[in-house]
Write an enzyme that holds these catalytic residues in place. Structure first.
Site, PDB file in Angstrom:
ATOM      1  CD  GLU A 132      41.398  17.922  26.506  1.00  0.00           C
ATOM      2  OE1 GLU A 132      41.933  17.258  25.608  1.00  0.00           O
ATOM      3  OE2 GLU A 132      41.212  19.147  26.451  1.00  0.00           O
ATOM      4  CG  ASP A 198      27.900  16.899  15.895  1.00  0.00           C
ATOM      5  OD1 ASP A 198      26.682  16.816  16.133  1.00  0.00           O
ATOM      6  OD2 ASP A 198      28.524  17.975  15.920  1.00  0.00           O
ATOM      7  CG  ASP A 200      24.181  20.938  14.170  1.00  0.00           C
ATOM      8  OD1 ASP A 200      24.273  21.005  15.395  1.00  0.00           O
ATOM      9  OD2 ASP A 200      23.691  21.839  13.467  1.00  0.00           O
ATOM     10  CB  CYS A 210       9.514  23.137   9.058  1.00  0.00           C
ATOM     11  SG  CYS A 210      10.919  22.124   9.539  1.00  0.00           S
ATOM     12  N   GLY A 250      20.790  18.689  22.914  1.00  0.00           N
ATOM     13  CA  GLY A 250      20.226  19.753  23.739  1.00  0.00           C
ATOM     14  C   GLY A 250      19.449  20.775  22.940  1.00  0.00           C
ATOM     15  CG  LEU A 407      37.943  18.191  23.443  1.00  0.00           C
ATOM     16  CD1 LEU A 407      38.400  19.617  23.504  1.00  0.00           C
ATOM     17  CD2 LEU A 407      37.989  17.551  24.808  1.00  0.00           C
ATOM     18  CG  LEU A 408      30.630  14.965  21.044  1.00  0.00           C
ATOM     19  CD1 LEU A 408      30.540  15.916  19.872  1.00  0.00           C
ATOM     20  CD2 LEU A 408      30.230  13.568  20.594  1.00  0.00           C
TER      21      LEU A 408
END
Lengths: 501, 504
Positions: A132, A198, A200, A210, A250, A407-408
């Protein structure tokens, strides 16, 4: 069991709403104020550039059959043989322009290695064909259950639809496009996907001083660096996985794709147990102490602590200075089990406000030595270890890892908020990776034009002319290693697959 | 396995006609000899039993299983459960060890064997039933495994022929430190380790209780139970799957089917406890987004906490939103009003972002969007206490779940004081309850305290029956009861009757 929209499950129909679930946090958040991107321009169509494109290509465009293709100006559709004419990119061009995106998919995106990576062998197998893909279109519609027999067809649809990004899901038991034709719901189920992780920066917000929100700097990137080091070594040494691809998300995070055959075939329960093995921090903001490691420390935690200790000094105490304010220092005090020592520290810190964290940290030992300790020194050592871990140990978005059908985002797509390419991170040089130095799509397209090298015997691919080259090279080597391993089992698998045709 | 009825074709004669069935027919009177107390239930029973036995044995086992389930709902620890179950097991499903030299040994084991397979038939029809059955049978197996005589248990494990590599002496020496650290043991107690692929002990891996090296898990002898239990579950799950597939082709007259259906029915899920009629509370006019702030006084702590966090941060994380939206749906807030509620609450977020990132999830909760099953079911049901207590604990920045469980006592007490619980004795006992992991007891205690006058009143004038004041196990029940009690004498006394469907 109810399925929550948190993990994307097959029950949400494609594109039935323009909004979407919130699970891939960093891919969705699109706050405009990122410090690292020039966002001062609203997307302006580069009208000035149009004139420079020569006439021939205007005609070439006619045979394009895509419904989206015609609206955008004049770039060649599907042509690999001839070199596309230079597309002038000014630094002012926005990376989400259709033209930019088309040029990116046409000239830079490494579809072939991506295909080999997901397919694990040169000839197309269901590992790719039944896989997929989910597209996020420029109008934010979300298109699930796309699948492609070959890399070229995937490329074609990307060029046609210009998705702002696309995600990769599992291989299904039947082709995802045929999911509505299967007789029983159980005939359409996910059967294989890389084990993914993941990390994050949002999960670090309570200890990050910071930056906040979507922005990052070099200081807070060290959280991700630490996380990669710890997770990577655990996956390799403890679980014996060899083919682990780390990818920059990203903006402010990283993904891991564990591609070993053994990892790809794990069911949900085993994925959950790996996530559990790697998770250490427990509890929300009010649970108090988040790390309560069992003693003696498990070898995995012991090893992680050894890795993280040195970072704690530099990245946490010096750079983040997490206990500078009184409110934050109160949290540190709460983590110390000894009431007598706690009172002594409180007194000392009250008298000198804004004492830096490093000093506060050494105060703990100093005061303990001077006799303010009512418990055993061992308890204090352990509490301090727990604190180090709370501030440095990886914080995974574990839901992503637990489900086979999650999904990734694909490697090498462009982050719509920053314009940066989601490039692989070389774990051997993870310290050197600079998220703010990752090329943006506009920069790359500019580099193609600026390229002055010689075209020798061999045709030079566009990506080779840019700073994307080292990343693609790294990816190709990674894929080659993966395919090498797959060779042994290939014969056997092909025979098995023959049944399906 | 059913004694034949003379008006029917003799099954043995039928079997003789068909050569395929003949091979089974010969096994018909074969009595199994049960060497061990424990059973992996590999072989189905082959001998005959009467219909009556069929039913009573099954019902007895079912009683045991539902009591077990009750224990897990009430968050009883393993010791407590074992203690509680002892009497029940002895009564309904006794299973003595070899050393007891009981005459009925074989008989008991036969019953255990047969009843297991009968329930397998009854509970293999749907995925949901299968999962529950497998979970409870595993619990039962674990319980028995634990209190089995150590020597007999060793014999049983040996008879299973599981393929485990033993860790050799030199390897043991080399990894000694790590092995001890991983299994959390003191130095000095020497013991044996097994080496297996980590996939076979996911439970131990998840809790970090084994040493992992290159994909191999080093399992201490002591954790053998986990391995055996995992193996038991795996086999049972596979077998249930097969049974489910074979079920439609069951060569059966119409005597068993009703019994099986009845058994399955009496095992209905308490999870599907919430019914939409619960949203209708007499005297409570249609709830609007603006009235939530007032109504929050009647919310249980888990929801009140979410509400306060939402007001403080103008934001809630995903699971918090999910839990709260479901609850609000449960008290009768319409989708439109719910959207208004969230839109206004997320003050810091612009419309565009709200539409894109949050609206869909709220609509999904109400079954307005999503897959067919979700829409037909009108979204999910509001979470019960059981669900909240068994969900993974919240991570950093998250506030969902049951505060009695997720808050450290030092933080829980101030939270309770904030919502007006200031009685010292109540707070003290709540602290004790929480320490013993009796979260729902703590919650009910707070409820009883904060409604003590009203409860006294309805008890005295007899307008509420004892059932109406049963233990609360659903946040929506909490709200409903609280609201009704606080609005006594407004023409709605006694409307609770029949309103307790949530716990069924």
């Amino acid at each position: 069991m109810t399925k929550m929209p948190h993990s994307i499950t097959p029950e949400s129909t494609p594109g039935d709403d323009s909004s979407r679930t919130v699970s891939q946090v960093d891919t969705v958040k699109s706050e405009p104020e990122t410090q690292d991107v020039a966002m001062d321009d609203a997307p302006t169509p580069p009208a000035t550039e149009k004139a420079k494109i020569n006439l021939e290509e205007l005609f070439d465009d006619e045979d394009s059959d895509g419904e989206f293709a015609s609206s955008a100006p004049v770039v060649k559709e599907e042509d690999e043989s001839s070199q596309p004419a230079p597309l002038k990119i000014s630094p002012k061009s926005s990376f989400s322009d259709p033209e930019i995106m088309r040029a990116f998919y046409q000239r830079l995106f490494p579809f072939r290695p991506l295909f080999q990576w997901l397919n694990h062998s040169p000839a197309p197998t269901p590992a790719f064909a039944h896989r997929e893909f989910a597209f996020t279109l420029p109008n934010d519609a979300y298109l699930r259950y796309q699948s492609f027999p070959t890399a070229d067809l995937l490329r074609k649809q990307c060029i046609q639809m210009l998705p702002s990004r696309f995600e990769i899901g599992p291989q299904y038991s039947t082709n995802p496009r045929d999911r509505k034709t299967v007789r029983k719901a159980s005939a359409f189920r996910p059967i294989m996907k890389e084990l993914v992780f993941d990390i994050d920066m949002t999960d670090y917000d309570d200890i990050r001083t910071c930056c906040t929100g979507a922005s990052i700097c070099h200081k807070c990137w060290s959280f991700i660096t630490m996380a990669i080091k710890v997770i990577d070594v655990a996956l390799r040494e403890d679980f014996g996985f060899k083919h682990i691809l780390w990818v920059y998300s990203g903006r402010r995070g990283a993904h891991a794709w564990v591609c070993d055959k053994r990892a790809r075939e794990l069911d949900d329960q085993k994925r959950r147990s790996i996530a559990g093995y790697l998770e250490l921090l427990k509890g929300g903001d009010n649970a108090g102490k988040k790390v309560n490691a069992r003693r003696p420390l498990h070898p995995h935690i012991e090893r992680s602590l050894a890795i993280l200790k040195e970072h704690f000094q530099s990245c946490i105490l010096a750079e983040q200075d997490p206990w500078a304010t009184d409110a934050k220092a109160a949290h540190l005090l709460n983590l110390i089990p000894d009431t007598q020592l706690r009172a002594a520290l409180q007194k000392k810190w009250d008298s000198s406000p804004h004492r830096p964290s490093a000093a506060k940290w050494s105060d703990i030992d100093a005061l303990a030595k001077s006799g303010a300790l009512s418990k055993s020194p061992k308890d204090l050592v352990e509490a301090k270890q727990d604190i180090v871990l709370e501030y440095t140990y990886p914080r995974l978005d574990a839901e992503v890892s637990k489900k086979l059908n999650h999904l990734l985002k694909s490697p090498f797509v462009i982050h719509p908020g920053t314009g940066r390419v989601c490039v692989p991170i070389d774990t051997r040089r993870v310290e050197e990776f600079d998220p703010l130095g990752v090329p943006t799509v506009t920069q790359l397209l500019g580099e193609i034009d600026a390229w002055k090298g010689e075209e020798g015997e061999r045709k030079v691919q566009d990506w080779e002319k840019t700073s994307l080259k080292p990343y693609v090279d790294y990816f190709r080597r990674f894929v080659a290693g993966l395919m090498e391993e797959g060779k042994g089992v290939k014969r056997e698998r092909e025979e098995g697959d023959a049944m399906e045709f | 396995m059913i004694r034949h009825d003379y008006s029917r074709v003799d099954p043995k004669r039928r079997a003789n006609i068909d050569h395929k069935k003949k091979q089974f027919a010969t096994a018909e009177y074969q009595q199994l000899n049960y060497e061990h107390r424990l059973n992996f239930y590999d072989l189905p029973p082959t001998a005959e039993i009467t219909l009556e036995e069929f039913e009573t044995w099954a019902i007895n086992r079912l009683k045991v299983l539902s009591e077990l389930e009750g224990c897990s709902f009430r968050n009883k620890g393993p010791e407590e459960t074992a203690e509680y179950m002892k009497g029940i097991l002895d009564k309904h499903l006794p299973l003595k060890s070899d050393s007891s030299r009981s005459q009925k040994l074989q008989d008991e084991r036969r019953r255990d064997h047969y009843s297991h397979f009968i329930l397998r038939l009854a509970f293999s029809s749907t995925e949901d039933l299968r999962r529950r059955f497998s979970r409870l049978e595993t619990m039962l197996f674990r319980l028995r495994f634990k209190d089995d005589d150590p020597r007999e248990r060793q014999g049983f494990v040996h008879s299973l022929n599981l393929e485990w590599d033993e860790v050799k002496e030199d390897e043991k020496r080399e990894l000694r430190e790590e092995l001890l650290a991983a299994s959390g043991q003191k130095k000095g107690d020497d013991q044996e380790w097994f080496k297996v692929d980590w996939e076979r002990v996911p439970e131990l891996v998840e809790q970090r209780r084994v040493l992992l090296k290159r994909g191999k898990a080093y399992v201490p002898q002591r954790e053998q139970m986990s391995l055996v239990v995992a193996e038991f579950t795996r086999k049972l799950d596979d077998a249930l799957e097969l049974t489910a597939r074979a079920l439609p082709r069951l060569d059966e007259d119409d005597r068993l089917a009703p019994i099986l259906a009845h058994l399955a029915q009496s095992f209905a899920t308490p999870d599907a406890a919430y019914s939409s009629t619960d949203a209708n509370i007499d005297g409570l006019s249609a709830i609007r987004a603006t009235s939530i702030d007032t109504l929050a006084q009647n919310f249980p702590l888990c929801m009140r906490n979410l509400h306060m966090t939402l007001r403080e941060n103008s934001h809630l994380k995903h699971y918090g939103r999910l839990q709260y939206s479901l609850f609000l749906k449960g008290i009768g807030l319409s989708l439109d009003e719910c959207l208004v509620f969230w839109r206004r609450s997320f003050k810091l977020i612009d419309d565009d972002k709200f539409q894109k990132e949050y609206k869909y999830n709220i609509r999904h909760v109400y079954g307005d969007v999503g897959g067919d099953a979700n829409r037909r079911g009108r979204g999910y049901t509001p979470y019960s206490c059981q669900k909240l207590l068994t969900e993974p604990a919240p991570g950093p920045g998250q506030t969902h779940g049951c505060p009695y469980r997720t808050y450290k006592p030092e933080n829980l007490i101030p939270l309770l004081q904030r919502v007006g619980v200031n009685d010292r004795d109540v707070l003290k006992t709540v602290r004790e309850d929480v320490g013993k992991q009796r979260y729902h007891v703590a919650c009910n205690r707070v409820f009883e305290w904060s409604h003590k006058n009203e409860i006294k009143k309805v008890k005295e004038d007899g307008s509420w029956s004892v059932n109406d004041l049963d233990t609360i196990v659903h946040p929506n029940t909490y709200f409903k009861r609280s609201w009704l009690l606080k609005h006594l004498g407004e023409g709605n006394v006694g409307v609770v009757n029949g309103g307790e469907k949530m716990e069924e």
